[in-house]
Design a protein around this motif. Structure first.
Motif, PDB file in Angstrom:
ATOM      1  N   GLY A  88       8.815   8.429   7.068  1.00  0.00           N
ATOM      2  CA  GLY A  88       9.127   9.825   6.820  1.00  0.00           C
ATOM      3  C   GLY A  88       8.105  10.675   7.548  1.00  0.00           C
ATOM      4  N   GLN A  89       7.979  11.896   7.094  1.00  0.00           N
ATOM      5  CA  GLN A  89       6.995  12.766   7.710  1.00  0.00           C
ATOM      6  C   GLN A  89       5.605  12.396   7.199  1.00  0.00           C
ATOM      7  OE1 GLN A  89       7.555  16.914   6.782  1.00  0.00           O
ATOM      8  NE2 GLN A  89       6.335  17.594   8.508  1.00  0.00           N
ATOM      9  N   ARG A  90       4.777  11.863   8.024  1.00  0.00           N
ATOM     10  CA  ARG A  90       3.399  11.432   7.731  1.00  0.00           C
ATOM     11  C   ARG A  90       3.326  10.244   6.778  1.00  0.00           C
ATOM     12  NH1 ARG A  90      -0.767  13.644   5.275  1.00  0.00           N
ATOM     13  NH2 ARG A  90       0.394  15.195   4.087  1.00  0.00           N
ATOM     14  N   VAL A  91       4.435   9.745   6.286  1.00  0.00           N
ATOM     15  CA  VAL A  91       4.416   8.613   5.369  1.00  0.00           C
ATOM     16  C   VAL A  91       5.292   7.473   5.884  1.00  0.00           C
ATOM     17  CG1 VAL A  91       3.910   9.975   3.308  1.00  0.00           C
ATOM     18  CG2 VAL A  91       6.286   9.583   3.962  1.00  0.00           C
ATOM     19  N   THR A  92       4.834   6.259   5.572  1.00  0.00           N
ATOM     20  CA  THR A  92       5.574   5.046   5.914  1.00  0.00           C
ATOM     21  C   THR A  92       5.541   4.131   4.703  1.00  0.00           C
ATOM     22  OG1 THR A  92       4.927   5.216   8.235  1.00  0.00           O
ATOM     23  CG2 THR A  92       5.721   3.079   7.477  1.00  0.00           C
ATOM     24  N   VAL A  93       6.665   3.563   4.366  1.00  0.00           N
ATOM     25  CA  VAL A  93       6.706   2.572   3.303  1.00  0.00           C
ATOM     26  C   VAL A  93       7.033   1.224   3.927  1.00  0.00           C
ATOM     27  CG1 VAL A  93       9.112   3.205   2.737  1.00  0.00           C
ATOM     28  CG2 VAL A  93       7.755   1.900   1.113  1.00  0.00           C
ATOM     29  N   LEU A  94       6.278   0.216   3.507  1.00  0.00           N
ATOM     30  CA  LEU A  94       6.497  -1.153   3.961  1.00  0.00           C
ATOM     31  C   LEU A  94       6.856  -2.014   2.759  1.00  0.00           C
ATOM     32  CD1 LEU A  94       3.438  -1.594   6.364  1.00  0.00           C
ATOM     33  CD2 LEU A  94       5.783  -1.002   6.973  1.00  0.00           C
ATOM     34  N   LEU A  95       7.835  -2.850   2.933  1.00  0.00           N
ATOM     35  CA  LEU A  95       8.296  -3.730   1.869  1.00  0.00           C
ATOM     36  C   LEU A  95       8.202  -5.176   2.324  1.00  0.00           C
ATOM     37  CD1 LEU A  95       9.691  -4.238  -0.869  1.00  0.00           C
ATOM     38  CD2 LEU A  95      11.893  -3.899   0.292  1.00  0.00           C
ATOM     39  N   ASN A  96       7.479  -5.971   1.574  1.00  0.00           N
ATOM     40  CA  ASN A  96       7.374  -7.400   1.842  1.00  0.00           C
ATOM     41  C   ASN A  96       7.957  -8.142   0.648  1.00  0.00           C
ATOM     42  OD1 ASN A  96       6.573 -10.100   2.127  1.00  0.00           O
ATOM     43  ND2 ASN A  96       4.733  -9.534   3.248  1.00  0.00           N
ATOM     44  N   LYS A  97       9.193  -8.556   0.804  1.00  0.00           N
ATOM     45  CA  LYS A  97       9.888  -9.185  -0.321  1.00  0.00           C
ATOM     46  C   LYS A  97       9.368 -10.588  -0.607  1.00  0.00           C
ATOM     47  CE  LYS A  97      13.839  -8.265   1.688  1.00  0.00           C
ATOM     48  NZ  LYS A  97      13.403  -7.211   2.657  1.00  0.00           N
ATOM     49  N   THR A  98       8.796 -11.220   0.408  1.00  0.00           N
ATOM     50  CA  THR A  98       8.291 -12.573   0.224  1.00  0.00           C
ATOM     51  C   THR A  98       7.193 -12.621  -0.829  1.00  0.00           C
ATOM     52  OG1 THR A  98       8.798 -13.068   2.526  1.00  0.00           O
ATOM     53  CG2 THR A  98       7.277 -14.550   1.393  1.00  0.00           C
ATOM     54  N   VAL A  99       6.308 -11.631  -0.764  1.00  0.00           N
ATOM     55  CA  VAL A  99       5.195 -11.590  -1.726  1.00  0.00           C
ATOM     56  C   VAL A  99       5.375 -10.464  -2.738  1.00  0.00           C
ATOM     57  CG1 VAL A  99       3.584 -12.698  -0.162  1.00  0.00           C
ATOM     58  CG2 VAL A  99       3.805 -10.211  -0.130  1.00  0.00           C
ATOM     59  N   LYS A 100       6.525  -9.839  -2.746  1.00  0.00           N
ATOM     60  CA  LYS A 100       6.842  -8.766  -3.692  1.00  0.00           C
ATOM     61  C   LYS A 100       5.777  -7.682  -3.657  1.00  0.00           C
ATOM     62  CE  LYS A 100       7.697 -11.805  -6.984  1.00  0.00           C
ATOM     63  NZ  LYS A 100       8.070 -12.432  -8.278  1.00  0.00           N
ATOM     64  N   HIS A 101       5.618  -7.121  -2.485  1.00  0.00           N
ATOM     65  CA  HIS A 101       4.581  -6.125  -2.267  1.00  0.00           C
ATOM     66  C   HIS A 101       5.155  -4.924  -1.529  1.00  0.00           C
ATOM     67  CE1 HIS A 101       1.051  -4.382  -0.175  1.00  0.00           C
ATOM     68  NE2 HIS A 101       0.440  -4.689  -1.300  1.00  0.00           N
ATOM     69  N   LEU A 102       4.714  -3.782  -1.963  1.00  0.00           N
ATOM     70  CA  LEU A 102       5.158  -2.506  -1.407  1.00  0.00           C
ATOM     71  C   LEU A 102       3.907  -1.701  -1.060  1.00  0.00           C
ATOM     72  CD1 LEU A 102       8.031  -1.031  -1.331  1.00  0.00           C
ATOM     73  CD2 LEU A 102       7.333   0.032  -3.458  1.00  0.00           C
ATOM     74  N   SER A 103       3.928  -1.027   0.071  1.00  0.00           N
ATOM     75  CA  SER A 103       2.789  -0.172   0.379  1.00  0.00           C
ATOM     76  C   SER A 103       3.266   1.188   0.883  1.00  0.00           C
ATOM     77  CB  SER A 103       1.872  -0.827   1.420  1.00  0.00           C
ATOM     78  OG  SER A 103       2.519  -0.894   2.672  1.00  0.00           O
ATOM     79  N   LEU A 104       2.407   2.169   0.670  1.00  0.00           N
ATOM     80  CA  LEU A 104       2.654   3.516   1.151  1.00  0.00           C
ATOM     81  C   LEU A 104       1.507   3.889   2.067  1.00  0.00           C
ATOM     82  CD1 LEU A 104       4.283   6.227   0.948  1.00  0.00           C
ATOM     83  CD2 LEU A 104       2.641   6.894  -0.828  1.00  0.00           C
ATOM     84  N   GLN A 105       1.835   4.229   3.279  1.00  0.00           N
ATOM     85  CA  GLN A 105       0.822   4.652   4.235  1.00  0.00           C
ATOM     86  C   GLN A 105       0.965   6.150   4.464  1.00  0.00           C
ATOM     87  OE1 GLN A 105       1.233   2.213   7.738  1.00  0.00           O
ATOM     88  NE2 GLN A 105       1.022   0.309   6.601  1.00  0.00           N
ATOM     89  N   ILE A 106      -0.143   6.849   4.340  1.00  0.00           N
ATOM     90  CA  ILE A 106      -0.163   8.288   4.577  1.00  0.00           C
ATOM     91  C   ILE A 106      -1.051   8.537   5.787  1.00  0.00           C
ATOM     92  CG2 ILE A 106      -0.648  10.578   3.632  1.00  0.00           C
ATOM     93  CD1 ILE A 106      -0.478   9.332   0.833  1.00  0.00           C
TER      94      ILE A 106
END
Lengths: 111, 115
Positions: free
Chosen positions: A59-77
């Protein structure tokens, strides 16, 4: 007895630096995820969402990454600003039409 | 930008009394929700509402609670015989479509204080 509040993980970053906020989810059947920002005295504010058939969404200035293998979500600003200071929650939808919220991370931006 | 509005922002009530929390969802939204957040804790789902009936509710949402859409714009949460542990922020949310397709948008909440 009185409930004990959860101790929120905290993240402090310098203004202008990038921030990464992490979230572990528990249910492999979760198919939709949302990041919310909550400022003091306000309700959760939608930032960005991602469906389970995707690995990344920007999105604008934000990125979400999803790793389903390890059930992990991150938000990058990117280029974090003082106005980004808030508590950030990840929320997941499993089978039903409601959200399960994580504990939250308090982001503090140092000017 | 359209937003969910909630009233009152703060409600103080004696234990045992009934309270009604009010919400005006975003006008073209069809799905409505109530969540609560006890101080310092996670946001917890209470109930979802669609097509003038409850579609889902959590264990928290027992007979003490009820929801209603009395007209075309308001969505209310009634709590009967309030208890001290009902003290929390109560958030209303709405979405245009089912959650797999559209995010929920939240109001700023009502802080309920039971004395």
């Amino acid at each position: 007895g009185e409930s004990v509040g959860l101790h929120l993980p905290t993240l402090s970053v310098q203004e202008g630096d990038n921030s990464i906020i992490n979230c572990a989810y528990s249910n492999s059947a979760s198919d939709y995820f949302i990041w919310y920002k909550q400022e003091s005295g306000k309700g959760p504010q939608f930032i960005i969402d991602i469906r389970s058939n995707m690995d990344k969404r920007q999105g604008q200035r934000v990125t979400v990454l999803l790793n389903k293998t390890v059930k992990h979500l991150s938000l990058q600003i990117a280029a974090t600003q003082p106005g980004d200071s808030a508590v950030y929650f990840c929320a997941e939808k499993v089978m039903s039409n409601n959200l399960f919220f994580g504990t939250g991370t308090r982001l503090t931006v140092i000017p | 930008e359209p937003e969910v509005t909630q009233t009152p922002s703060h409600q103080v009530t004696q234990m045992g009394q009934e309270v009604i929390l009010r919400c005006v969802p975003i006008s073209n939204h069809l799905y409505f929700y109530w969540y609560r957040q006890i101080l310092g804790q996670k946001v917890e789902f209470l109930v979802s509402f669609y097509n003038n009936e409850i579609s889902e509710k959590s264990e928290i949402f027992d007979d003490q609670f009820s929801v209603e859409r009395p007209d075309g714009s308001n969505f209310t949460l009634k709590i009967r015989s309030t208890k001290l542990e009902d003290s929390a922020m109560y958030f209303c949310a709405s979405s245009e479509a089912e959650l797999k397709n559209q995010p929920q948008h939240f109001g700023d909440g009502t802080r309920l204080s039971i004395l």
